[in-house]
Design an enzyme around this catalytic site. Structure first.
Site, PDB file in Angstrom:
ATOM      1  N   ASN A   9       0.880  -1.177   0.000  1.00 14.47           N
ATOM      2  CA  ASN A   9       0.000   0.000   0.000  1.00 14.47           C
ATOM      3  C   ASN A   9       0.912   1.219   0.000  1.00 14.47           C
ATOM      4  OD1 ASN A   9      -1.827   2.015   0.376  1.00 14.47           O
ATOM      5  ND2 ASN A   9      -2.519   1.349   2.406  1.00 14.47           N
ATOM      6  N   TRP A  10       1.039   1.816  -1.170  1.00 13.15           N
ATOM      7  CA  TRP A  10       1.947   2.972  -1.279  1.00 13.15           C
ATOM      8  C   TRP A  10       1.374   4.214  -0.592  1.00 13.15           C
ATOM      9  CZ3 TRP A  10       3.748   2.874  -7.165  1.00 13.15           C
ATOM     10  CH2 TRP A  10       4.556   1.750  -7.357  1.00 13.15           C
ATOM     11  N   LYS A  11       0.079   4.190  -0.290  1.00 10.85           N
ATOM     12  CA  LYS A  11      -0.590   5.363   0.287  1.00 10.85           C
ATOM     13  C   LYS A  11      -0.339   6.597  -0.605  1.00 10.85           C
ATOM     14  CE  LYS A  11      -0.379   3.152   4.760  1.00 10.85           C
ATOM     15  NZ  LYS A  11      -0.310   3.251   6.217  1.00 10.85           N
ATOM     16  N   HIS A  97      -9.668   1.225   4.689  1.00  8.91           N
ATOM     17  CA  HIS A  97      -8.408   1.419   5.406  1.00  8.91           C
ATOM     18  C   HIS A  97      -8.659   2.341   6.605  1.00  8.91           C
ATOM     19  CE1 HIS A  97      -4.326   2.549   6.391  1.00  8.91           C
ATOM     20  NE2 HIS A  97      -3.959   1.446   5.757  1.00  8.91           N
ATOM     21  N   GLU A  99      -7.075   4.734   7.695  1.00  7.45           N
ATOM     22  CA  GLU A  99      -6.867   6.161   7.406  1.00  7.45           C
ATOM     23  C   GLU A  99      -8.108   6.751   6.727  1.00  7.45           C
ATOM     24  OE1 GLU A  99      -3.158   5.468   5.386  1.00  7.45           O
ATOM     25  OE2 GLU A  99      -2.291   4.909   7.312  1.00  7.45           O
ATOM     26  N   GLU A 169      -5.568  -4.863  10.463  1.00  6.76           N
ATOM     27  CA  GLU A 169      -4.537  -3.852  10.697  1.00  6.76           C
ATOM     28  C   GLU A 169      -4.828  -3.108  11.997  1.00  6.76           C
ATOM     29  OE1 GLU A 169      -2.529  -2.679   6.722  1.00  6.76           O
ATOM     30  OE2 GLU A 169      -4.232  -1.369   7.006  1.00  6.76           O
ATOM     31  N   GLY A 175       2.342   2.375  10.886  1.00  2.00           N
ATOM     32  CA  GLY A 175       3.278   3.483  10.755  1.00  2.00           C
ATOM     33  C   GLY A 175       3.960   3.877  12.050  1.00  2.00           C
ATOM     34  N   SER A 215       3.274  -2.120  10.388  1.00  3.34           N
ATOM     35  CA  SER A 215       4.726  -2.195  10.578  1.00  3.34           C
ATOM     36  C   SER A 215       5.323  -3.549  10.188  1.00  3.34           C
ATOM     37  CB  SER A 215       5.096  -1.820  12.011  1.00  3.34           C
ATOM     38  OG  SER A 215       4.688  -0.487  12.289  1.00  3.34           O
ATOM     39  N   GLY A 236       2.741  -0.973   4.351  1.00  2.00           N
ATOM     40  CA  GLY A 236       2.866   0.438   4.011  1.00  2.00           C
ATOM     41  C   GLY A 236       4.329   0.815   3.801  1.00  2.00           C
ATOM     42  N   GLY A 237       4.923   1.410   4.821  1.00  2.00           N
ATOM     43  CA  GLY A 237       6.276   1.960   4.725  1.00  2.00           C
ATOM     44  C   GLY A 237       7.307   1.051   4.053  1.00  2.00           C
TER      45      GLY A 237
HETATM   46  P1  13P Z   1       2.857   0.438   7.776  1.00  2.00           P
HETATM   47  O1  13P Z   1       3.356  -0.846   7.174  1.00  2.00           O
HETATM   48  O2  13P Z   1       3.580   1.648   7.300  1.00  2.00           O
HETATM   49  O3  13P Z   1       2.720   0.334   9.261  1.00  2.00           O
HETATM   50  O4  13P Z   1       1.347   0.630   7.205  1.00  2.00           O
HETATM   51  C1  13P Z   1       0.477  -0.412   7.283  1.00  2.00           C
HETATM   52  C2  13P Z   1      -0.712  -0.091   6.481  1.00  2.00           C
HETATM   53  O5  13P Z   1      -1.480   0.786   6.828  1.00  2.00           O
HETATM   54  C3  13P Z   1      -0.923  -0.816   5.235  1.00  2.00           C
HETATM   55  O6  13P Z   1      -2.192  -0.569   4.708  1.00  2.00           O
END
Ligand code: 13P
Length: 253
Positions: A9-11, A97, A99, A169, A175, A215, A236-237
């Site tokens: 997930n590049w966000k 998600h 967010e 999640e 994050g 994470s 994500g990251g």
């Molecule tokens: P991180 O891997 O950056 O914690 O993000 C997880 C996430 O929200 C994937 O959708």
């Protein structure tokens, strides 16, 4: 073997050029996928077409949107419909998600509509659920997450729910560098699968992949993915760094 998935997930990160370079590097460095293994890249909407073109002909590699709107078409300035995704060759979308829930006030009820319209158009939903820190500290995470499933996906038929992917999640792990331990993640994901058994049956519960997100990185992926009810990760990251994400793909069961 259930489908095992490494989903990026590049966000809201990367330019088009950086994204294309990352995607190409990941694919050129990653292993030959087994039949039951998949890589999914959830890229920003403006890059969907470019990303679809880059993965064309690559077996078990898919492109996902990060969100969709719950209506088919119409006067909804700025929104993206499932028909638009279909016309690009996009096959998956993230739905719900944390967010989106937090910053854009998406409710379980709205998400149920998004799930329905995605399935109606053969777009595979990656449905996100997970509890905030306060709920985890109170020890009521199972009930909290079960409610998210009841209100957004358990209205589906057996056939429909067999087509979705769930991503657990925990919000406190996104994050933050704070990963749920593999025991914590396994425990709740086993519970979520038991809820699918309760509302459907064993056979259906055995089909639905449940990913862990929060994470995930090269250093913990193997341990997490080794758990019986963790069928890969939504990352994500670490999905923004070629070697990290390649190692995460390598860690699939
Ligand atoms: P991180 O891997 O950056 O914690 O993000 C997880 C996430 O929200 C994937 O959708």
């Amino acid at each position: 073997m259930r489908i095992q998935i490494a989903a990026a997930n590049w966000k809201m990160n990367l330019t088009l050029q950086q994204g294309e370079q990352l995607l190409n590097e990941v694919l050129s460095k990653s292993k030959q996928l087994k039949d039951y293994e998949q890589i999914i890249f959830a890229v920003p909407a403006p890059y969907l077409q470019a990303a679809v073109n880059l993965v064309k002909g690559k077996k078990n590699v898919f492109i996902a949107a990060q969100n969709i709107y719950q209506k088919k078409s119409g006067a909804y300035t700025g929104e993206i419909s499932v028909e638009m995704l279909q016309s690009l060759g996009v096959t998956h979308t993230i739905i719900g998600h944390s967010e989106r829930r937090e910053y854009f006030h998406e409710t379980n009820e709205t998400l149920a509509k998004k799930i329905d319209i995605a399935l109606e158009h053969n777009i595979t939903p990656i449905f996100c659920c997970g509890e905030p820190l306060g709920i985890r500290e109170a020890g009521t995470q199972n009930a909290f997450v079960a409610k998210q499933l009841v209100e957004s996906i358990f209205h589906l038929s057996k056939n429909e729910i067999s087509k979705i992917v769930i991503a657990y999640e925990p919000i406190w792990a996104i994050g933050t560098g704070k990963t749920a331990t593999s025991e914590q993640a396994q425990e709740i994901q086993k519970y979520l699968r038991s809820q699918i058994v309760k509302h459907y049956d064993e056979k259906t519960a055995d089909i639905v992949p449940i990913l862990y997100g929060g994470s995930v990185k090269a250093a913990n992926a193997k341990e997490l993915f080794g758990q019986p009810d963790i069928d890969g990760g939504l990352v994500g990251g670490a999905s923004l760094i070629t070697d990290e994400f390649v190692s995460i793909i390598d860690a699939l069961k």
